[in-house]
Design a protein around this motif. Sequence first.
Motif, PDB file in Angstrom:
ATOM      1  N   GLY A  13       0.795  -1.229   0.000  1.00 53.33           N
ATOM      2  CA  GLY A  13       0.000   0.000   0.000  1.00 53.33           C
ATOM      3  C   GLY A  13       0.818   1.265   0.000  1.00 53.33           C
ATOM      4  N   SER A  36       0.735  -3.661   3.768  1.00 55.32           N
ATOM      5  CA  SER A  36       2.152  -3.375   3.979  1.00 55.32           C
ATOM      6  C   SER A  36       2.482  -1.935   3.577  1.00 55.32           C
ATOM      7  N   ARG A  40       7.624   5.312   5.135  1.00 50.70           N
ATOM      8  CA  ARG A  40       8.238   6.586   4.756  1.00 50.70           C
ATOM      9  C   ARG A  40       7.684   7.764   5.545  1.00 50.70           C
ATOM     10  N   PHE A  56      10.959  -5.419   2.782  1.00 48.20           N
ATOM     11  CA  PHE A  56      11.043  -6.874   2.980  1.00 48.20           C
ATOM     12  C   PHE A  56      12.472  -7.385   2.822  1.00 48.20           C
ATOM     13  N   GLY A  57      13.339  -6.532   2.266  1.00 55.52           N
ATOM     14  CA  GLY A  57      14.688  -6.984   1.933  1.00 55.52           C
ATOM     15  C   GLY A  57      14.731  -7.481   0.493  1.00 55.52           C
ATOM     16  N   HIS A  79       2.034   3.350  -5.147  1.00 60.61           N
ATOM     17  CA  HIS A  79       1.991   4.533  -6.017  1.00 60.61           C
ATOM     18  C   HIS A  79       2.646   4.209  -7.368  1.00 60.61           C
ATOM     19  N   ARG A  84      10.409   0.412  -7.605  1.00 59.61           N
ATOM     20  CA  ARG A  84      11.225  -0.714  -7.139  1.00 59.61           C
ATOM     21  C   ARG A  84      10.345  -1.805  -6.528  1.00 59.61           C
ATOM     22  N   ILE A  85       9.425  -1.406  -5.660  1.00 60.64           N
ATOM     23  CA  ILE A  85       8.593  -2.417  -4.994  1.00 60.64           C
ATOM     24  C   ILE A  85       7.686  -3.107  -6.024  1.00 60.64           C
ATOM     25  N   LYS A 202       4.731  14.926 -10.655  1.00 60.72           N
ATOM     26  CA  LYS A 202       4.766  13.595 -11.271  1.00 60.72           C
ATOM     27  C   LYS A 202       3.413  13.355 -11.942  1.00 60.72           C
TER      28      LYS A 202
HETATM   29  N1  NAP Z   1       7.053   7.373  -5.097  1.00 59.21           N
HETATM   30  C1  NAP Z   1       6.055   8.202  -4.871  1.00 59.21           C
HETATM   31  O1  NAP Z   1       5.915   9.268  -5.509  1.00 59.21           O
HETATM   32  C2  NAP Z   1       5.030   7.885  -3.811  1.00 59.21           C
HETATM   33  C3  NAP Z   1       3.960   8.762  -3.611  1.00 59.21           C
HETATM   34  C4  NAP Z   1       2.985   8.464  -2.657  1.00 59.21           C
HETATM   35  C5  NAP Z   1       3.088   7.303  -1.926  1.00 59.21           C
HETATM   36  N2  NAP Z   1       4.153   6.459  -2.140  1.00 59.21           N
HETATM   37  C6  NAP Z   1       4.220   5.230  -1.334  1.00 59.21           C
HETATM   38  O2  NAP Z   1       5.390   5.283  -0.566  1.00 59.21           O
HETATM   39  C7  NAP Z   1       6.010   4.011  -0.495  1.00 59.21           C
HETATM   40  C8  NAP Z   1       7.465   4.141  -0.862  1.00 59.21           C
HETATM   41  O3  NAP Z   1       7.566   4.664  -2.168  1.00 59.21           O
HETATM   42  P1  NAP Z   1       8.950   4.653  -2.955  1.00 59.21           P
HETATM   43  O4  NAP Z   1       8.761   5.417  -4.207  1.00 59.21           O
HETATM   44  O5  NAP Z   1      10.071   4.964  -2.027  1.00 59.21           O
HETATM   45  O6  NAP Z   1       9.014   3.080  -3.332  1.00 59.21           O
HETATM   46  P2  NAP Z   1      10.118   2.227  -4.109  1.00 59.21           P
HETATM   47  O7  NAP Z   1      11.248   3.102  -4.524  1.00 59.21           O
HETATM   48  O8  NAP Z   1       9.444   1.426  -5.131  1.00 59.21           O
HETATM   49  O9  NAP Z   1      10.574   1.231  -2.975  1.00 59.21           O
HETATM   50  C9  NAP Z   1      11.816   1.273  -2.324  1.00 59.21           C
HETATM   51  C10 NAP Z   1      11.835   0.177  -1.288  1.00 59.21           C
HETATM   52  O10 NAP Z   1      10.939   0.499  -0.218  1.00 59.21           O
HETATM   53  C11 NAP Z   1      10.276  -0.679   0.235  1.00 59.21           C
HETATM   54  N3  NAP Z   1       8.822  -0.532  -0.007  1.00 59.21           N
HETATM   55  C12 NAP Z   1       8.184   0.294  -0.881  1.00 59.21           C
HETATM   56  N4  NAP Z   1       6.862   0.190  -0.757  1.00 59.21           N
HETATM   57  C13 NAP Z   1       6.645  -0.714   0.224  1.00 59.21           C
HETATM   58  C14 NAP Z   1       5.473  -1.247   0.815  1.00 59.21           C
HETATM   59  N5  NAP Z   1       4.236  -0.840   0.448  1.00 59.21           N
HETATM   60  N6  NAP Z   1       5.634  -2.168   1.802  1.00 59.21           N
HETATM   61  C15 NAP Z   1       6.880  -2.565   2.210  1.00 59.21           C
HETATM   62  N7  NAP Z   1       8.005  -2.095   1.681  1.00 59.21           N
HETATM   63  C16 NAP Z   1       7.891  -1.185   0.701  1.00 59.21           C
HETATM   64  C17 NAP Z   1      10.878  -1.820  -0.548  1.00 59.21           C
HETATM   65  O11 NAP Z   1      11.984  -2.270   0.221  1.00 59.21           O
HETATM   66  P3  NAP Z   1      12.508  -3.777   0.127  1.00 59.21           P
HETATM   67  O12 NAP Z   1      13.139  -3.907  -1.207  1.00 59.21           O
HETATM   68  O13 NAP Z   1      13.449  -3.885   1.278  1.00 59.21           O
HETATM   69  O14 NAP Z   1      11.306  -4.677   0.257  1.00 59.21           O
HETATM   70  C18 NAP Z   1      11.339  -1.152  -1.811  1.00 59.21           C
HETATM   71  O15 NAP Z   1      12.356  -1.849  -2.515  1.00 59.21           O
HETATM   72  C19 NAP Z   1       5.234   3.082  -1.399  1.00 59.21           C
HETATM   73  O16 NAP Z   1       4.527   2.179  -0.585  1.00 59.21           O
HETATM   74  C20 NAP Z   1       4.302   3.970  -2.186  1.00 59.21           C
HETATM   75  O17 NAP Z   1       3.031   3.398  -2.408  1.00 59.21           O
HETATM   76  C21 NAP Z   1       5.112   6.735  -3.056  1.00 59.21           C
END
Ligand code: NAP
Length: 259
Positions: A13, A36, A40, A56-57, A79, A84-85, A202
């Motif tokens: 999520g 999950s 952040r 999760f690693g 999102h 990456r996830i 974005k």
């Molecule tokens: N990117 C955006 O603009 C944005 C905007 C709003 C909300 N979000 C939310 O913020 C979270 C992080 O975004 P991000 O852009 O940093 O993600 P990302 O770059 O795809 O993920 C980086 C790492 O964070 C961990 N991760 C991401 N989402 C997770 C989840 N839902 N549950 C458990 N671990 C998670 C994973 O770690 P491991 O490899 O160790 O498992 C993943 O490899 C996401 O859940 C996303 O839905 C993102």
Amino acid sequence: MSDMEKTRILILGGTSEARRLAAALATRKDLDILLSLAGRTEAPAQQPVPVRVGGFGGAEGLATFLMEGGYDLLIDATHPFAERISANAAAVAERTGIPALALVRPEWAPVTGDHWHIVADIPAAITALGPAPRRVFLTTGRQGAHHAEIAPQHFYLVRSVDPVDPPLALVDVDYVLDRGPFTLEGEIDLMQEHRIDAVITKNSGGAAAYAKIEAARLLGLKVVVIARAPAAAMTSVETVEAALEAIDHLVSLAMNRGV
Ligand SMILES: NC(=O)c1ccc[n+]([C@@H]2O[C@H](COP(=O)([O-])OP(=O)(O)OC[C@H]3O[C@@H](n4cnc5c(N)ncnc54)[C@H](OP(=O)(O)O)[C@@H]3O)[C@@H](O)[C@H]2O)c1
């Protein structure tokens, strides 16, 4: 119904769609839902189902988590820019054979009156502002906001859920801490108050953050739009309603497999 008979679903999520999906599934006695979050945000929104927090690693860790937890179904409702996830989820679904579904909101598309400049990433968005000083509303969140430092001639209004830490090494910068949904009136007020002439966003899609696009259109402002990367390979739907239907189907398949 015993816990053994329930279909176990892991929802990745961090979006309002994931929360709405979880809320719609929360009352079902035949399902055992875990949501999950990456962890952040300092004060994440309340969730309607049990939550786990943290990475999760990598793909390996996610695969182990799903297998050891006996999960029947994986839903990627992260999102569209959480690349990456989503890549990990797609790889794990492929490798383990656990049925999976992505919930991906449709992209925004420019309409008449929009002045969009589409770029690949945040550094390209900053460069696209040009050499002359501008007054910029940077809405891409705290991760990546430091790229603004490559063009210190501009004023930046930086919006994020949590503070940008460390603050940007810029003289002409202001911060607004806020979480959507945003209103058209609120966005117009904010842009006018700060005499904004360019918006960086974005292409997140969805309704909660669309008001800035409308406000920029009405005010005649340039919008630098960061395009999405190609989606990870997974069966996907665009709405919570479509996800609920698809989950029903996948749950009945999982039940039949278990008979
Ligand atoms: N990117 C955006 O603009 C944005 C905007 C709003 C909300 N979000 C939310 O913020 C979270 C992080 O975004 P991000 O852009 O940093 O993600 P990302 O770059 O795809 O993920 C980086 C790492 O964070 C961990 N991760 C991401 N989402 C997770 C989840 N839902 N549950 C458990 N671990 C998670 C994973 O770690 P491991 O490899 O160790 O498992 C993943 O490899 C996401 O859940 C996303 O839905 C993102």
